[in-house]
Design a protein around this motif. Structure first.
Motif, short mmCIF file in Angstrom:
data_model
loop_
_atom_site.label_atom_id
_atom_site.label_comp_id
_atom_site.label_asym_id
_atom_site.label_seq_id
_atom_site.Cartn_x
_atom_site.Cartn_y
_atom_site.Cartn_z
N GLU A 109 0.82 -1.21 0.00
CA GLU A 109 0.00 0.00 0.00
C GLU A 109 0.85 1.26 0.00
O GLU A 109 0.32 2.36 -0.16
N GLY A 110 2.15 1.10 0.18
CA GLY A 110 3.03 2.25 0.19
C GLY A 110 4.46 1.84 0.43
O GLY A 110 4.75 0.71 0.85
N ALA A 111 5.37 2.77 0.13
CA ALA A 111 6.80 2.55 0.35
C ALA A 111 7.44 3.92 0.52
O ALA A 111 7.28 4.79 -0.35
N SER A 112 8.14 4.14 1.62
CA SER A 112 8.65 5.48 1.93
C SER A 112 10.05 5.44 2.51
O SER A 112 10.42 4.51 3.23
N ASP A 113 10.80 6.48 2.19
CA ASP A 113 12.07 6.77 2.85
C ASP A 113 11.78 7.88 3.86
O ASP A 113 11.40 8.99 3.48
N HIS A 114 11.94 7.56 5.14
CA HIS A 114 11.64 8.53 6.20
C HIS A 114 12.91 9.21 6.73
O HIS A 114 12.89 9.79 7.81
N LEU A 115 14.00 9.09 6.02
CA LEU A 115 15.30 9.67 6.36
C LEU A 115 15.98 8.89 7.47
O LEU A 115 17.18 8.61 7.38
#
Length: 289
Positions: A109-115
């Motif tokens: 449902e999603g894929a993120s780089d949160h630092l």
């Protein structure tokens, strides 16, 4: 593919667990126990530790990460679980899981780089949110001018990540995997801060639009609460589908005693040496050693 084997090497301690308190097992109430057991075992990659007709425990290396309880009632409150967050020891482990998801056609449902971390998002068959992620080392976490941790939501390059996956059949989540954090749906972020920071003593780490992130020991967040779909939500009722409780694990006896005192002073109860308290929306917190 089933989780059939685990690596035998001992990984470094997870960043989330390098703190006086971290998140332990999360208990979910479910409607179809057999279906959810199969999902957390075969799709997510946890190992089945114990099972009977009413409940099951799954985890890694004998450590329970998820407890499933049968007999869930209809959920009537918007409050509760936003997602559990399973923390993998390394980026390679995250790549291996992504390769497994691609081969097994597990929808994301999603894929993120949160630092501070890289994360993949999905939901189980009953709509309980799941984050699978890996942390960057603390020394790599970006900081604001005032020294606070900087977090963001940027695009994660899935093709590049997938290119780091090892070949061969997926053997399940590796030894050293743990529960990294829990993200809640709450009715009010100020009230969530008053409870988790003011009463329980977690540190406020980051404000995000409509969300608060709190932690112990300088981690980016062990507990988050958002109002993105739950503003002014009423308290959950006992037995509602979804989140039943989650554990806060104390690092040592002194940390346990300090948190126990805070819980009991705030009106919590104690049974079998496990102090328990519910937040304003009925999300139950259980302190364990």
């Amino acid at each position: 593919m089933s989780a059939t084997a685990e690596k035998t090497t001992t990984p470094a301690r997870l960043e989330a667990h390098d703190a006086p308190y971290h998140i332990g097992a999360v208990t979910l109430r479910v409607r179809d126990l057999a279906k959810l057991v199969a999902y957390y075992r075969d799709a997510i990659g946890l190992r089945l530790i114990r099972e009977d007709k009413d409940s099951a425990e799954l985890g890694i290396g004998g450590q329970v990460l998820t407890r499933l309880l049968a007999g869930a009632k209809e959920q009537t409150s918007a409050a509760g679980l936003f997602h559990i967050a399973i923390l993998l020891p390394s980026r390679r482990d995250l790549a291996n899981w992504l390769g497994h998801a691609a081969e097994a056609r597990i929808p994301l449902e999603g894929a993120s780089d949160h630092l501070v971390s890289e994360a993949l998002y999905l939901s189980d068959p009953e709509g309980n949110g799941i984050e699978i992620y890996r942390d960057r080392k603390r020394a790599e976490w970006p900081r604001k001018p005032d020294g606070a941790i900087a977090m963001a939501t940027e695009r994660l390059d899935l093709d590049k990540l997938l290119g780091e996956a090892e070949s061969g059949a997926y053997a399940g989540m590796p030894e050293g995997t743990g529960m990294g954090h829990i993200h809640l749906r709450v009715g009010d972020t100020a009230a969530a801060e008053a409870f988790y920071q003011g009463l329980l003593g977690f540190d406020l780490m980051v404000h995000y639009p409509g969300a608060s992130f709190l932690a112990s020991g300088g981690y980016h967040h062990h507990i988050a609460g958002n109002i993105w779909g739950s503003r002014a939500a009423r308290p959950r009722q006992p037995g509602e589908a979804g989140l039943d409780r989650f554990e806060v694990v104390a690092r040592d006896e002194a940390d346990f005693a300090a948190m126990r005192q805070r819980i009991l002073a705030a009106g919590g109860t104690e049974s079998d040496a496990a102090p328990t308290i519910a937040d304003p929306w009925g999300n139950r917190v259980v302190l364990v050693r």
